[in-house]
Design a protein around this motif. Structure first.
Motif, PDB file in Angstrom:
ATOM      1  N   ALA A   1       9.759  -4.120  -1.391  1.00 36.11           N
ATOM      2  CA  ALA A   1       8.477  -3.723  -0.836  1.00 36.11           C
ATOM      3  C   ALA A   1       8.026  -2.477  -1.266  1.00 36.11           C
ATOM      4  O   ALA A   1       6.767  -2.084  -1.874  1.00 36.11           O
ATOM      5  CB  ALA A   1       8.357  -3.754   0.575  1.00 36.11           C
ATOM      6  N   ARG A   2       8.850  -1.440  -1.092  1.00 38.04           N
ATOM      7  CA  ARG A   2       8.271   0.094  -1.433  1.00 38.04           C
ATOM      8  C   ARG A   2       8.316   0.288  -3.184  1.00 38.04           C
ATOM      9  O   ARG A   2       7.109   0.782  -3.298  1.00 38.04           O
ATOM     10  CB  ARG A   2       9.281   1.086  -0.880  1.00 38.04           C
ATOM     11  CG  ARG A   2       9.650   1.103   0.634  1.00 38.04           C
ATOM     12  CD  ARG A   2       8.234   1.325   1.324  1.00 38.04           C
ATOM     13  NE  ARG A   2       7.620   2.736   0.657  1.00 38.04           N
ATOM     14  CZ  ARG A   2       6.458   2.906   0.153  1.00 38.04           C
ATOM     15  NH1 ARG A   2       5.581   1.680   0.383  1.00 38.04           N
ATOM     16  NH2 ARG A   2       5.919   3.995  -0.240  1.00 38.04           N
ATOM     17  N   ILE A   3       9.038  -0.436  -3.633  1.00 35.47           N
ATOM     18  CA  ILE A   3       8.743  -0.353  -5.177  1.00 35.47           C
ATOM     19  C   ILE A   3       7.855  -1.076  -5.686  1.00 35.47           C
ATOM     20  O   ILE A   3       6.906  -0.303  -6.559  1.00 35.47           O
ATOM     21  CB  ILE A   3      10.161  -0.919  -5.939  1.00 35.47           C
ATOM     22  CG1 ILE A   3      11.327   0.075  -5.710  1.00 35.47           C
ATOM     23  CG2 ILE A   3       9.799  -0.977  -7.335  1.00 35.47           C
ATOM     24  CD1 ILE A   3      11.545   1.517  -6.263  1.00 35.47           C
ATOM     25  N   ARG A   4       7.333  -2.093  -5.175  1.00 36.56           N
ATOM     26  CA  ARG A   4       6.140  -2.654  -5.535  1.00 36.56           C
ATOM     27  C   ARG A   4       4.962  -2.051  -5.315  1.00 36.56           C
ATOM     28  O   ARG A   4       3.895  -1.849  -5.844  1.00 36.56           O
ATOM     29  CB  ARG A   4       5.946  -4.092  -4.602  1.00 36.56           C
ATOM     30  CG  ARG A   4       4.962  -4.933  -5.163  1.00 36.56           C
ATOM     31  CD  ARG A   4       4.902  -6.118  -4.309  1.00 36.56           C
ATOM     32  NE  ARG A   4       6.086  -6.961  -4.338  1.00 36.56           N
ATOM     33  CZ  ARG A   4       6.725  -6.920  -3.133  1.00 36.56           C
ATOM     34  NH1 ARG A   4       6.425  -6.599  -1.927  1.00 36.56           N
ATOM     35  NH2 ARG A   4       8.006  -7.646  -3.052  1.00 36.56           N
ATOM     36  N   GLU A   5       4.782  -1.265  -4.081  1.00 43.51           N
ATOM     37  CA  GLU A   5       3.746  -0.396  -3.558  1.00 43.51           C
ATOM     38  C   GLU A   5       3.678   0.780  -4.415  1.00 43.51           C
ATOM     39  O   GLU A   5       2.678   1.319  -5.046  1.00 43.51           O
ATOM     40  CB  GLU A   5       4.009  -0.144  -2.344  1.00 43.51           C
ATOM     41  CG  GLU A   5       3.541  -1.038  -1.303  1.00 43.51           C
ATOM     42  CD  GLU A   5       3.517  -0.574   0.187  1.00 43.51           C
ATOM     43  OE1 GLU A   5       3.273   0.720   0.317  1.00 43.51           O
ATOM     44  OE2 GLU A   5       3.828  -1.307   1.114  1.00 43.51           O
ATOM     45  N   LEU A   6       4.795   1.328  -5.105  1.00 46.04           N
ATOM     46  CA  LEU A   6       4.852   2.472  -5.981  1.00 46.04           C
ATOM     47  C   LEU A   6       4.279   2.147  -7.364  1.00 46.04           C
ATOM     48  O   LEU A   6       3.433   2.786  -7.922  1.00 46.04           O
ATOM     49  CB  LEU A   6       6.336   3.210  -5.928  1.00 46.04           C
ATOM     50  CG  LEU A   6       6.611   3.838  -4.958  1.00 46.04           C
ATOM     51  CD1 LEU A   6       8.179   4.249  -5.159  1.00 46.04           C
ATOM     52  CD2 LEU A   6       5.905   4.944  -4.662  1.00 46.04           C
TER      53      LEU A   6
ATOM     54  N   ASP B   1       2.261  -0.418  -7.887  1.00 45.89           N
ATOM     55  CA  ASP B   1       0.759  -0.689  -8.039  1.00 45.89           C
ATOM     56  C   ASP B   1      -0.120   0.710  -7.713  1.00 45.89           C
ATOM     57  O   ASP B   1      -1.250   0.744  -8.256  1.00 45.89           O
ATOM     58  CB  ASP B   1       0.494  -1.430  -6.614  1.00 45.89           C
ATOM     59  CG  ASP B   1       1.126  -2.640  -6.603  1.00 45.89           C
ATOM     60  OD1 ASP B   1       1.361  -3.396  -7.814  1.00 45.89           O
ATOM     61  OD2 ASP B   1       0.995  -3.485  -5.461  1.00 45.89           O
ATOM     62  N   ALA B   2       0.639   1.668  -7.351  1.00 46.07           N
ATOM     63  CA  ALA B   2      -0.057   3.133  -7.465  1.00 46.07           C
ATOM     64  C   ALA B   2      -0.403   3.641  -8.834  1.00 46.07           C
ATOM     65  O   ALA B   2      -0.964   4.389  -9.140  1.00 46.07           O
ATOM     66  CB  ALA B   2       0.663   4.033  -6.816  1.00 46.07           C
TER      67      ALA B   2
ATOM     68  N   ASP C   1       8.760   8.822 -11.349  1.00 46.03           N
ATOM     69  CA  ASP C   1       8.230  10.284 -11.125  1.00 46.03           C
ATOM     70  C   ASP C   1       8.910  10.517  -9.631  1.00 46.03           C
ATOM     71  O   ASP C   1       8.967  11.437  -9.194  1.00 46.03           O
ATOM     72  CB  ASP C   1       6.655  10.594 -11.311  1.00 46.03           C
ATOM     73  CG  ASP C   1       6.413  10.540 -12.738  1.00 46.03           C
ATOM     74  OD1 ASP C   1       7.356  10.589 -13.544  1.00 46.03           O
ATOM     75  OD2 ASP C   1       5.291  10.661 -12.913  1.00 46.03           O
ATOM     76  N   PHE C   2       8.613   9.441  -8.746  1.00 47.00           N
ATOM     77  CA  PHE C   2       8.762   9.550  -7.429  1.00 47.00           C
ATOM     78  C   PHE C   2      10.296   9.899  -7.264  1.00 47.00           C
ATOM     79  O   PHE C   2      10.796  10.755  -6.395  1.00 47.00           O
ATOM     80  CB  PHE C   2       8.626   8.407  -6.538  1.00 47.00           C
ATOM     81  CG  PHE C   2       9.402   8.293  -5.323  1.00 47.00           C
ATOM     82  CD1 PHE C   2       9.379   9.116  -4.174  1.00 47.00           C
ATOM     83  CD2 PHE C   2      10.601   7.284  -5.328  1.00 47.00           C
ATOM     84  CE1 PHE C   2      10.224   9.185  -3.176  1.00 47.00           C
ATOM     85  CE2 PHE C   2      11.324   7.205  -3.946  1.00 47.00           C
ATOM     86  CZ  PHE C   2      11.186   7.882  -3.249  1.00 47.00           C
TER      87      PHE C   2
ATOM     88  N   GLN D   1       3.718   8.648  -1.877  1.00 48.90           N
ATOM     89  CA  GLN D   1       2.596   7.686  -2.199  1.00 48.90           C
ATOM     90  C   GLN D   1       1.097   8.267  -1.778  1.00 48.90           C
ATOM     91  O   GLN D   1       0.406   8.594  -2.364  1.00 48.90           O
ATOM     92  CB  GLN D   1       2.678   6.278  -1.587  1.00 48.90           C
ATOM     93  CG  GLN D   1       1.864   5.389  -2.164  1.00 48.90           C
ATOM     94  CD  GLN D   1       2.068   3.927  -2.168  1.00 48.90           C
ATOM     95  OE1 GLN D   1       3.292   3.795  -1.350  1.00 48.90           O
ATOM     96  NE2 GLN D   1       1.431   2.902  -2.225  1.00 48.90           N
ATOM     97  N   ARG D   2       1.347   9.010  -0.597  1.00 49.91           N
ATOM     98  CA  ARG D   2       0.349   9.684   0.085  1.00 49.91           C
ATOM     99  C   ARG D   2      -0.228  11.070  -0.974  1.00 49.91           C
ATOM    100  O   ARG D   2      -1.473  11.357  -0.977  1.00 49.91           O
ATOM    101  CB  ARG D   2       0.404  10.163   1.261  1.00 49.91           C
ATOM    102  CG  ARG D   2       0.850   9.096   2.417  1.00 49.91           C
ATOM    103  CD  ARG D   2       1.177   9.520   3.684  1.00 49.91           C
ATOM    104  NE  ARG D   2       1.204   8.587   4.861  1.00 49.91           N
ATOM    105  CZ  ARG D   2       2.441   8.360   5.340  1.00 49.91           C
ATOM    106  NH1 ARG D   2       3.675   9.171   4.991  1.00 49.91           N
ATOM    107  NH2 ARG D   2       2.557   7.153   6.224  1.00 49.91           N
ATOM    108  N   LEU D   3       0.964  11.479  -1.525  1.00 45.54           N
ATOM    109  CA  LEU D   3       0.889  12.713  -2.285  1.00 45.54           C
ATOM    110  C   LEU D   3      -0.299  12.314  -3.456  1.00 45.54           C
ATOM    111  O   LEU D   3      -0.782  13.041  -4.034  1.00 45.54           O
ATOM    112  CB  LEU D   3       1.940  13.474  -2.508  1.00 45.54           C
ATOM    113  CG  LEU D   3       2.660  14.287  -1.477  1.00 45.54           C
ATOM    114  CD1 LEU D   3       4.020  14.966  -1.971  1.00 45.54           C
ATOM    115  CD2 LEU D   3       1.619  15.132  -0.531  1.00 45.54           C
TER     116      LEU D   3
END
Length: 611
Positions: free
Chosen positions: A247-252, A254-255, A262-263, A330-332
């Motif tokens: 779930a987190r990788i998908r959101e990253l 998508d960004a 890079d994260f 992701q917020r950054l």
């Protein structure tokens, strides 16, 4: 399929006198600052593994080789068309063009002209040929070190020009003197690419698709995930961690394209890197460097050192640590792309292309921090970076990745896991150790290499005057090309004869004209209409512009309570300038410096840490 030929070539063998054409569907040059930074860092890092100041030039032959990848060529009627590798070859050509410039005036320069262009029947043309007039004009300007305005060019040409500016900014200062010809020798003779040549477009594209699409190669993130999940013994916990991870990788993803890798680099460096490779011969990559190139392998080798031994610790690493830092990263990313309340300084730093900031911003965070505490920590670090960059730019010092990497690594390590109060004090102390501030340079001026940075600094000064006077922020309007395009404009038109009574020579006039106090941020249309006018004729028109420009006009000081209250509260020496002489320009330069000292005040770190 016809004959396929693959051959390893040095950069000199690949480019010397050889013409490459790019078909219309391959013309777009898309590399961004990040790719240029990585190219410069990889090449200079490998070169420095062999270089020592006392070496004779012949020693370069013993330096380590470097493989820069492959290119695919379709050869038709003796013409070579690039099927894959245009981005790399274009960037390499830009780098060689910069090296040609940097060698001007040094003894025993390395000739690179034939790697950039060649001559036939008395006519010179670029070896990397694109049938686009504006691109050719841009390359000619870069080659001849002449001005070029990319404002009305295609995105591809703007990228081309922008990436050359990046190369000028990021090429290390330590390689610009005695080491320069050694580096040029090494780049042209020890850096290799594999040229794969096919004799039809169909065969060339078959090779391209086979190399890029066949199979399901695992990414570093996939390999890291496999390693972490394998070490979770309980099946239910492993399944839950897998769900969280995906779930987190998908959101990253998508960004943005590179947000995910890079994260991991920023996160793991921010929390665990303790050493960085020294820039000298024989120096080995340390954890900071390995995280940047192979974070999945690094974590496997460092697992025990970072506290990954039991199944529960692997679960916590994904469920708590990975989840916490990826969400903040992701917020950054969002804050770097546009204004986010309380985190505006993240955007300011990103506008300067400062990619090192994310690891610094994550460094003091701990998974136990709540939203309020984490945001305060990020705000403190972002303000620290903002002040440091402003001081360096004001003093004509580089903010390039390669220049600041080591210093930022030390800061990152020093602030890791700190609470808000100690963090503010530590960052303030780091700034107090800097030797150069705004007071160090009273001759800041605009030139070709710093125009972009000064544009952003002028936007900050202008925005500060306006917001403190009660007006809404227009910073993003000033720096982004929207309906109105703002540019750095001179108060004095380029007519030294008008100021012959104050300047005995045009060069003295030009130096003063370019100083910070003689600059404003104005719409491009304003300069087209009034830029060449004498000061007293264009002065009334400033009254319809931003407040910093309006402050030149006497009417600005009438019926303007917000601005007048601002000047009273801050003590800034604003006053109208019916005439604009040399003395007026120097007064405005001092005024801008004083505004800058308020915009970028190190004591804000202590105040923010205290509230």
């Amino acid at each position: 399929m016809q004959e396929i030929v693959g051959k390893a070539l040095t950069v000199r063998e690949l480019l010397k006198g050889v013409k490459y054409s790019i078909d219309y569907y391959q013309r777009e040059y898309k590399w961004q600052t990040k790719q240029i930074q990585e190219l410069v860092d990889d090449l200079t890092g490998k070169f420095l593994e062999g270089y020592e100041p006392g070496h004779a030039r012949a020693e370069v032959a013993k330096y380590p080789h470097y493989f820069l990848g492959s290119i695919i060529i379709s050869k038709k009627d003796n013409d070579r068309y690039i099927v894959d590798g245009q981005q790399r070859l274009t960037s390499l050509t830009l780098l060689i063009t910069l090296l040609r410039r940097l060698q001007v005036g040094i003894s025993q320069p390395v000739s690179v002209d034939e790697l950039i262009l060649s001559e036939k029947y008395g006519k010179k043309s670029f070896n990397l040929h694109v049938d686009e007039l504006d691109r050719t004009r841009c390359m000619e300007a870069l080659y001849e070190a002449q001005p070029f305005d990319p404002a009305d060019s295609s995105e591809s040409v703007r990228n081309l020009y922008g990436r050359f500016q990046d190369l000028e900014e990021y090429f290390p200062s330590e390689l610009r003197a005695d080491a320069l010809p050694y580096f040029v020798d090494w780049l042209t003779e020890k850096v290799h690419l594999v040229e794969i040549t096919a004799y039809s477009d169909d065969d060339a594209y078959t090779i391209f698709e086979t190399m890029n699409d066949r199979g399901l190669s695992l990414s570093p993130t996939d390999m890291l995930k496999g390693y972490l999940l394998t070490n979770i013994a309980d099946a239910a916990a492993r399944a839950k961690a897998d769900t969280r991870w995906r779930a987190r990788i998908r959101e990253l993803a998508d960004a943005g394209k590179d947000v995910e890798p890079d994260f991991f680099k920023a996160w793991l460096r921010s929390q665990y890197a303790t050493k960085i490779r020294e820039r000298k011969k024989g120096a080995q990559p340390e954890d900071f460097d390995r995280i940047g190139t192979e974070f999945h392998r690094w974590l496997r080798s460092a697992s025990q050192a970072i506290g990954l031994q039991t199944s529960d610790q692997y679960v916590r690493f994904i469920e708590r640590d990975f989840d916490f830092y990826s969400r903040w990263y992701q917020r950054l990313v969002d804050a770097s792309r546009g204004p986010v309340g309380g985190l505006e300084h993240v955007m300011y730093n990103a506008d300067h292309g400062f990619t090192l900031q994310h690891m610094l911003l994550l460094a003091p965070l701990t998974p136990d921090d709540d939203q309020t505490v984490a945001r305060r920590k990020i705000r403190l670090v972002a303000r620290f970076v903002d002040i440091l960059l402003a001081w360096r730019l004001w003093n004509f010092r580089s903010i390039a990745y390669s220049t600041l990497q080591y210093a930022m690594f030390l800061v990152m390590r020093e602030i890791r896991g700190l609470e808000v109060g100690p963090l503010g004090e530590r960052l303030h102390g780091a700034l107090m150790r800097e030797s150069e501030t705004f007071a160090s340079n009273d001759r800041l001026r605009v030139h070709q290499q710093n125009r972009y940075a000064l544009h952003r600094m002028l936007a900050r000064l202008t925005d500060y005057v306006e917001t403190r006077s009660g007006l809404p922020s227009r910073y993003t309007d000033y720096v982004n090309a929207g309906k109105v395009r703002y540019e750095v404009e001179h108060i004095w038109a380029d007519h030294p004869e008008r100021y012959a009574d104050e300047f005995s020579h045009p060069t003295d006039f030009a130096e003063h004209r370019n100083r910070i106090g003689g600059l404003l941020l104005l719409p491009k249309s304003f300069n087209a209409s009034y830029g060449d006018d004498p000061y007293d004729e264009k002065l009334p028109h400033y009254n319809a512009q931003n407040l910093l420009a309006r402050s030149l006009v006497p009417q600005c000081y009438e019926h303007n309570p917000g601005f007048l209250q601002f000047t009273q509260d801050t003590g800034l020496p604003f006053h109208p300038h019916p005439k604009f002489t040399k003395a007026d320009l120097e007064e405005r330069s001092d005024l801008y410096r004083r505004i800058a000292e308020q915009v970028w005040d190190p004591n804000d770190l202590l105040r923010d840490a205290d509230f």
